[in-house]
Design a protein around this motif. Structure first.
Motif, PDB file in Angstrom:
ATOM      1  N   ALA A 244      19.085 -74.318  16.551  1.00  0.00           N
ATOM      2  CA  ALA A 244      18.924 -74.109  17.993  1.00  0.00           C
ATOM      3  C   ALA A 244      17.466 -73.876  18.364  1.00  0.00           C
ATOM      4  O   ALA A 244      16.935 -74.482  19.300  1.00  0.00           O
ATOM      5  N   LEU A 245      16.793 -73.002  17.617  1.00  0.00           N
ATOM      6  CA  LEU A 245      15.414 -72.656  17.976  1.00  0.00           C
ATOM      7  C   LEU A 245      14.448 -73.799  17.693  1.00  0.00           C
ATOM      8  O   LEU A 245      13.537 -74.063  18.486  1.00  0.00           O
TER       9      LEU A 245
ATOM     10  N   SER B  83      16.915 -77.267   9.290  1.00  0.00           N
ATOM     11  CA  SER B  83      16.337 -75.998   9.736  1.00  0.00           C
ATOM     12  C   SER B  83      16.318 -74.986   8.601  1.00  0.00           C
ATOM     13  O   SER B  83      15.386 -74.188   8.480  1.00  0.00           O
TER      14      SER B  83
ATOM     15  N   SER C 290      18.862 -70.683  25.889  1.00  0.00           N
ATOM     16  CA  SER C 290      17.442 -70.333  25.857  1.00  0.00           C
ATOM     17  C   SER C 290      16.688 -71.076  26.951  1.00  0.00           C
ATOM     18  O   SER C 290      15.810 -70.500  27.615  1.00  0.00           O
TER      19      SER C 290
ATOM     20  N   GLY D 102      15.345 -76.846  17.836  1.00  0.00           N
ATOM     21  CA  GLY D 102      15.673 -77.801  18.891  1.00  0.00           C
ATOM     22  C   GLY D 102      14.976 -77.476  20.193  1.00  0.00           C
ATOM     23  O   GLY D 102      14.486 -78.365  20.895  1.00  0.00           O
ATOM     24  N   VAL D 103      14.920 -76.180  20.540  1.00  0.00           N
ATOM     25  CA  VAL D 103      14.211 -75.763  21.754  1.00  0.00           C
ATOM     26  C   VAL D 103      12.730 -76.126  21.655  1.00  0.00           C
ATOM     27  O   VAL D 103      12.131 -76.633  22.614  1.00  0.00           O
TER      28      VAL D 103
ATOM     29  N   VAL E 196      21.555 -82.234  25.816  1.00  0.00           N
ATOM     30  CA  VAL E 196      21.746 -81.661  24.480  1.00  0.00           C
ATOM     31  C   VAL E 196      23.174 -81.955  24.057  1.00  0.00           C
ATOM     32  O   VAL E 196      24.117 -81.664  24.797  1.00  0.00           O
TER      33      VAL E 196
ATOM     34  N   TYR F  73      23.356 -72.251  22.141  1.00  0.00           N
ATOM     35  CA  TYR F  73      22.284 -71.254  22.084  1.00  0.00           C
ATOM     36  C   TYR F  73      20.955 -71.875  22.521  1.00  0.00           C
ATOM     37  O   TYR F  73      20.152 -71.219  23.202  1.00  0.00           O
ATOM     38  N   ALA F  74      20.737 -73.135  22.151  1.00  0.00           N
ATOM     39  CA  ALA F  74      19.518 -73.821  22.600  1.00  0.00           C
ATOM     40  C   ALA F  74      19.495 -73.952  24.113  1.00  0.00           C
ATOM     41  O   ALA F  74      18.480 -73.665  24.765  1.00  0.00           O
ATOM     42  N   THR F  75      20.608 -74.358  24.710  1.00  0.00           N
ATOM     43  CA  THR F  75      20.627 -74.552  26.156  1.00  0.00           C
ATOM     44  C   THR F  75      20.597 -73.220  26.896  1.00  0.00           C
ATOM     45  O   THR F  75      20.035 -73.141  27.993  1.00  0.00           O
TER      46      THR F  75
END
Length: 404
Positions: free
Chosen positions: A175-176, A205, A27, A178-179, A96, A23-25
């Protein structure tokens, strides 16, 4: 205005799987980065099989977190696969990964070695429990994080069992965050010329998202528990049963409280010293809830919603996803778009929720089929066709080494 692509020219190598890393990647891909998803030749990302439902051969779970990427299959446990991964990383800005702590791949792709070879590289490692502490070597999935980090103790009715949040908040939170870390590291690299090692976890998180629950406990020493739809610090701020369903009412100040009492035809509640201020209402929550529940049960949801909206009191019916995606407001925001998939055909996807000057980033390509871009990517790295066939062949054995 042209399609906003703020990360155009940024190359990301995605060595992660399941949800938090992908999900991070995704984004980052939505923001214009070229994301190469490295998958095992034997089955690829496990979420491809996390169904039903399926669409075009892959589970819709996988399709939710992998658009805009290119897929290459490599056996990272082989020397040849590791060499190909290093060729990818040599031209990357970001890696990632969510290799399980202590696993062979966690050791092979250690940041100190990557940093020595690629000093400008930004590496994001996502784990279940973080880099230090008694739980650091534990594997984990989202529900494990929700239980361990306290979210399930806050979710559900007071007299009912603990409940998992509907969204996978452990994965999505990591994920967020991490972004955010990746974007800040890329910005800092413009000043220092060097990358860095970033870590976050599902557990960390969740702690960061406790917000007022945590500070309230720190201040009082009282351990918070499940409140259903109720708010720990505001009353009334919850769902109430009507004659045909439920209605959420959000009274954020004392002026709104007075308006609510007027709509309900209960001036006695507005003048009751137990309920005049929010502090009073929180202290006398149970008695007030009983009064309000009785009032709302006297008419249907549409009746109360219309009257409260007219009075400027925030309220809303509880809708299911079919209602949400049929709503003209959802359509006006242009959040749902369609991308062509080579197997599934037209594929509906929920877009990136940030606009730039009024323009939302266009969706990238559909989530790739397994190894869809292997030949393309490996050819870009200088491999010949026989070498490509050898690199993408399915190995005999595999032991999963990822954790989240």
């Amino acid at each position: 205005m042209p399609d906003p692509r703020p990360l155009d020219g940024v190359r990301v190598v995605d060595l992660s799987k399941i949800l938090a890393g992908p999900y991070a990647t995704m984004s980052l891909a939505d923001l214009g980065a070229d994301v190469v998803k490295v998958e095992h030749p034997d089955g690829g990302d496990p979420t491809r099989a996390w169904g039903p439902p399926f669409q075009g051969g892959d589970a819709t779970y996988y399709l939710a977190a992998n658009r805009g990427k290119r897929s290459v299959t490599l056996d990272l446990k082989s020397e040849a696969g590791q060499e190909a991964a290093h060729r990818l990383i040599a031209g990357a800005d970001v890696v990632v990964e969510n290799f399980r702590p202590g696993s062979s791949l966690h050791r092979v792709f250690r940041y100190d070695e990557l940093s020595r070879r690629y000093p400008r590289l930004v590496v994001l490692h996502i784990s279940a429990f973080g880099e230090t502490g008694p739980l650091k070597d534990e594997p984990g999935y989202d529900m494990i994080a929700q239980a361990t980090a306290g979210l399930m103790s806050l979710t559900g009715e007071p007299d009912g069992p603990p409940v998992k949040a509907g969204y996978p908040m452990g994965d999505l939170g990591a994920a967020l965050f991490g972004v955010i870390g990746v974007l800040s590291a890329l910005l800092e690299r413009t000043r220092t010329g060097r990358g860095q090692y970033l870590t976050t976890s599902l557990y960390e998180s969740q702690l960061a998202l406790h917000i007022n629950w945590a500070t309230g406990m720190f201040a009082t020493g009282e351990v918070p528990g499940r409140l259903g739809s109720r708010h720990p610090n505001l009353v009334p701020y919850q769902a109430y049963p009507t004659s045909d369903g439920h209605l959420v009412v959000a009274v954020g100040n004392d002026g709104l409280w007075q308006r609510l009492c007027t709509v309900l035809g209960r001036p006695d509640l507005a003048g009751d010293p137990r309920y005049v201020t929010n502090r009073d209402r929180v202290r006398n929550r149970a008695a007030l809830d009983a009064q309000l529940a009785g009032a709302f049960a006297g008419a249907d949801t549409a009746h109360w919603h219309a009257r409260l909206r007219a009075a400027g009191v925030p309220a809303a019916p509880i809708r299911d996803l079919a209602e949400v995606y049929a709503d003209p407001h959802t359509d006006a925001l242009d959040m749902v778009r369609t991308v062509p998939h080579p197997v599934a055909g037209a594929l509906r996807q929920v877009g990136f929720p940030v606009s730039y000057g009024g323009d939302r980033p266009a969706l990238g390509a559909a989530p790739p089929t397994l190894g869809e871009h292997s030949r393309e990517i490996l050819a870009e790295l200088g491999y010949t066709e026989p070498e490509i066939r050898a690199l993408t062949a399915r190995p005999v054995d595999d032991v999963s080494t990822n954790s989240t």
